[in-house]
Design an enzyme around this catalytic site. Structure first.
Site, PDB file in Angstrom:
ATOM      1  N   TYR A  81      14.512  -2.454  34.120  1.00  0.00           N
ATOM      2  CA  TYR A  81      13.619  -2.064  35.220  1.00  0.00           C
ATOM      3  C   TYR A  81      14.175  -0.878  36.019  1.00  0.00           C
ATOM      4  O   TYR A  81      13.489  -0.319  36.869  1.00  0.00           O
ATOM      5  CB  TYR A  81      13.362  -3.227  36.193  1.00  0.00           C
ATOM      6  N   HIS A  84      16.693 -10.336  27.301  1.00  0.00           N
ATOM      7  CA  HIS A  84      15.321  -9.912  27.627  1.00  0.00           C
ATOM      8  C   HIS A  84      14.346 -10.102  26.464  1.00  0.00           C
ATOM      9  O   HIS A  84      13.209 -10.540  26.641  1.00  0.00           O
ATOM     10  CB  HIS A  84      15.349  -8.438  28.048  1.00  0.00           C
TER      11      HIS A  84
HETATM   12  P1  NAP Z   1       1.925 -10.304  37.740  1.00  0.00           P
HETATM   13  O1  NAP Z   1       2.842 -10.866  38.768  1.00  0.00           O
HETATM   14  O2  NAP Z   1       1.057 -11.178  36.948  1.00  0.00           O
HETATM   15  O3  NAP Z   1       0.925  -9.265  38.411  1.00  0.00           O
HETATM   16  C1  NAP Z   1       1.320  -8.227  39.241  1.00  0.00           C
HETATM   17  C2  NAP Z   1       0.031  -7.469  39.596  1.00  0.00           C
HETATM   18  O4  NAP Z   1      -0.800  -8.277  40.442  1.00  0.00           O
HETATM   19  C3  NAP Z   1       0.314  -6.203  40.342  1.00  0.00           C
HETATM   20  O5  NAP Z   1      -0.628  -5.255  39.876  1.00  0.00           O
HETATM   21  C4  NAP Z   1       0.021  -6.550  41.805  1.00  0.00           C
HETATM   22  O6  NAP Z   1      -0.442  -5.415  42.470  1.00  0.00           O
HETATM   23  C5  NAP Z   1      -1.071  -7.594  41.667  1.00  0.00           C
HETATM   24  N1  NAP Z   1      -1.025  -8.617  42.725  1.00  0.00           N
HETATM   25  C6  NAP Z   1       0.054  -9.297  43.163  1.00  0.00           C
HETATM   26  N2  NAP Z   1      -0.282 -10.196  44.092  1.00  0.00           N
HETATM   27  C7  NAP Z   1      -1.627 -10.085  44.266  1.00  0.00           C
HETATM   28  C8  NAP Z   1      -2.560 -10.767  45.089  1.00  0.00           C
HETATM   29  N3  NAP Z   1      -2.177 -11.717  45.909  1.00  0.00           N
HETATM   30  N4  NAP Z   1      -3.869 -10.398  44.981  1.00  0.00           N
HETATM   31  C9  NAP Z   1      -4.277  -9.422  44.123  1.00  0.00           C
HETATM   32  N5  NAP Z   1      -3.424  -8.745  43.320  1.00  0.00           N
HETATM   33  C10 NAP Z   1      -2.107  -9.085  43.396  1.00  0.00           C
HETATM   34  O7  NAP Z   1       2.708  -9.360  36.695  1.00  0.00           O
HETATM   35  P2  NAP Z   1       4.178  -8.901  36.385  1.00  0.00           P
HETATM   36  O8  NAP Z   1       4.700  -8.019  37.449  1.00  0.00           O
HETATM   37  O9  NAP Z   1       4.152  -8.351  35.017  1.00  0.00           O
HETATM   38  O10 NAP Z   1       5.020 -10.242  36.350  1.00  0.00           O
HETATM   39  C11 NAP Z   1       5.771 -10.743  37.425  1.00  0.00           C
HETATM   40  C12 NAP Z   1       7.263 -10.541  37.208  1.00  0.00           C
HETATM   41  O11 NAP Z   1       7.664 -11.127  35.967  1.00  0.00           O
HETATM   42  C13 NAP Z   1       7.701  -9.081  37.046  1.00  0.00           C
HETATM   43  O12 NAP Z   1       7.762  -8.376  38.249  1.00  0.00           O
HETATM   44  C14 NAP Z   1       9.036  -9.249  36.372  1.00  0.00           C
HETATM   45  O13 NAP Z   1      10.030  -9.616  37.306  1.00  0.00           O
HETATM   46  C15 NAP Z   1       8.735 -10.381  35.406  1.00  0.00           C
HETATM   47  N6  NAP Z   1       8.340  -9.895  34.051  1.00  0.00           N
HETATM   48  C16 NAP Z   1       9.157 -10.189  33.005  1.00  0.00           C
HETATM   49  C17 NAP Z   1       8.841  -9.780  31.722  1.00  0.00           C
HETATM   50  C18 NAP Z   1       9.757 -10.134  30.597  1.00  0.00           C
HETATM   51  O14 NAP Z   1       9.590  -9.580  29.489  1.00  0.00           O
HETATM   52  N7  NAP Z   1      10.700 -11.026  30.795  1.00  0.00           N
HETATM   53  C19 NAP Z   1       7.672  -9.043  31.486  1.00  0.00           C
HETATM   54  C20 NAP Z   1       6.845  -8.752  32.562  1.00  0.00           C
HETATM   55  C21 NAP Z   1       7.185  -9.189  33.835  1.00  0.00           C
HETATM   56  P3  NAP Z   1       0.305  -4.784  43.749  1.00  0.00           P
HETATM   57  O15 NAP Z   1       1.768  -4.647  43.422  1.00  0.00           O
HETATM   58  O16 NAP Z   1      -0.375  -3.466  43.910  1.00  0.00           O
HETATM   59  O17 NAP Z   1       0.048  -5.732  44.875  1.00  0.00           O
END
Ligand code: NAP
Length: 277
Positions: A48, A104
């Site tokens: 990241y 990862h």
């Molecule tokens: P997520 O949490 O499903 O979605 C994030 C998205 O939702 C962003 O676009 C955010 O926009 C929006 N959002 C957040 N809260 C909201 C709300 N209350 N209402 C409306 N929209 C909202 O996706 P993710 O970031 O992919 O997953 C979460 C975490 O998992 C990551 O940050 C990372 O730490 C981890 N991850 C790990 C892997 C892996 O391969 N291990 C892959 C992906 C992610 P805004 O930011 O504009 O609010």
């Protein structure tokens, strides 16, 4: 806050804050906001490119290392025992402390990486170890090969993809499921899904809160990402209501048992991952 006890006795908050796709120049501000809101678990990764900023925010917050649970992940290019161990030390320097370190992706010499994780655990560099994106076959193979079982498998998990197939193998080794993309990153009309909206209206909550609560009630660790402080508050406010059996069952019908992201069976995905090595 509800805590989950990992298979080595370490406790971690069931709800944390993820920093994937948060640019380094705003990461410190975002993590400071999240800590102020009350989050006490941060999920980052070498890939990241913001571990340093996460570490700076934790330091600046004045919170002690016992108060903030930090997760990071070894990237594919650091696979292999020596390289992975070296990379854990580098992550540690940036973050200040690490509670949970994961592999990862199951690509490259990840058995070597797992040996490095065990060594890091024994040497006190990290408090718990685990994996991410390990589908059932690779997960079982790895877990059976070592005495130190993965404490966590961080997988794409949300209302549209519940990982039901993997879960029984995780429970065999008391490995906890940690959800990434609990909101499916908004894909497939997640935030305007009619079922989720109906249940949200019933509880006077938002779709995001229903989505998190649905996973938390199944003891799945969640780490929603947002750069917006009001949404950080919203996503954190999920412990003052409960979904009933009907809600849970209705949401479970949304599960298509298909990834919305990288399909590891798809040759294009394999090509993409292979090119990263
Ligand atoms: P997520 O949490 O499903 O979605 C994030 C998205 O939702 C962003 O676009 C955010 O926009 C929006 N959002 C957040 N809260 C909201 C709300 N209350 N209402 C409306 N929209 C909202 O996706 P993710 O970031 O992919 O997953 C979460 C975490 O998992 C990551 O940050 C990372 O730490 C981890 N991850 C790990 C892997 C892996 O391969 N291990 C892959 C992906 C992610 P805004 O930011 O504009 O609010």
């Amino acid at each position: 806050m509800k805590f989950i006890t990992l298979n080595n006795g370490v406790k971690m908050p069931i709800l944390g804050y993820g920093v994937y796709q948060i640019a380094p120049d705003i990461t410190k501000r975002c993590v400071l906001d999240a800590l102020e809101v009350g989050y006490r678990s941060i999920d980052t990764a070498q890939a990241y490119n913001n571990e340093k900023e996460v570490g700076e925010a934790i330091k600046e917050s004045g919170l002690s290392k016992n108060e903030v649970f930090v997760t990071s992940k070894i990237w594919i290019t650091n696979a292999g025992e020596e390289r992975a161990y070296d990379s854990i030390q580098k992550s540690l320097e940036k973050l200040g402390h690490i509670d949970l370190m994961l592999i990862h992706q199951p690509f490259g010499d990840y058995y070597g990486s797992y040996r490095a994780l065990i060594k890091a655990l024994k040497n006190g560099l990290v408090r718990a170890i685990g994996v991410s994106n390990f589908y059932a076959d690779r997960f079982v193979d790895l877990a059976m090969s070592f005495d130190e079982k993965p404490s966590v498998n961080q997988m794409e998990t949300h209302a549209f993809y519940g990982q039901s197939g993997l879960r029984k193998y995780l429970s065999e080794f008391d490995t906890k499921l940690m959800s990434w993309a609990s909101f499916a990153e908004g894909k497939n009309g997640f935030f305007t899904n009619q079922t989720l909206e109906k249940i949200a209206a019933k509880h006077s909550k938002s779709v995001a809160q229903i989505a998190l609560r649905y996973l938390i009630q199944q003891d799945i660790i969640v780490i929603p990402k947002t750069i917006n402080k009001a949404r950080m508050v919203e996503n954190f406010s999920v412990f003052d209501f409960e979904l009933d059996g009907d809600d849970m069952s209705e949401i479970s019908k949304l599960d298509t048992n298909k990834t919305l992201f990288l399909d590891h069976q798809n040759p294009e995905t394999v090509k993409y991952l292979r090119n990263l090595i």
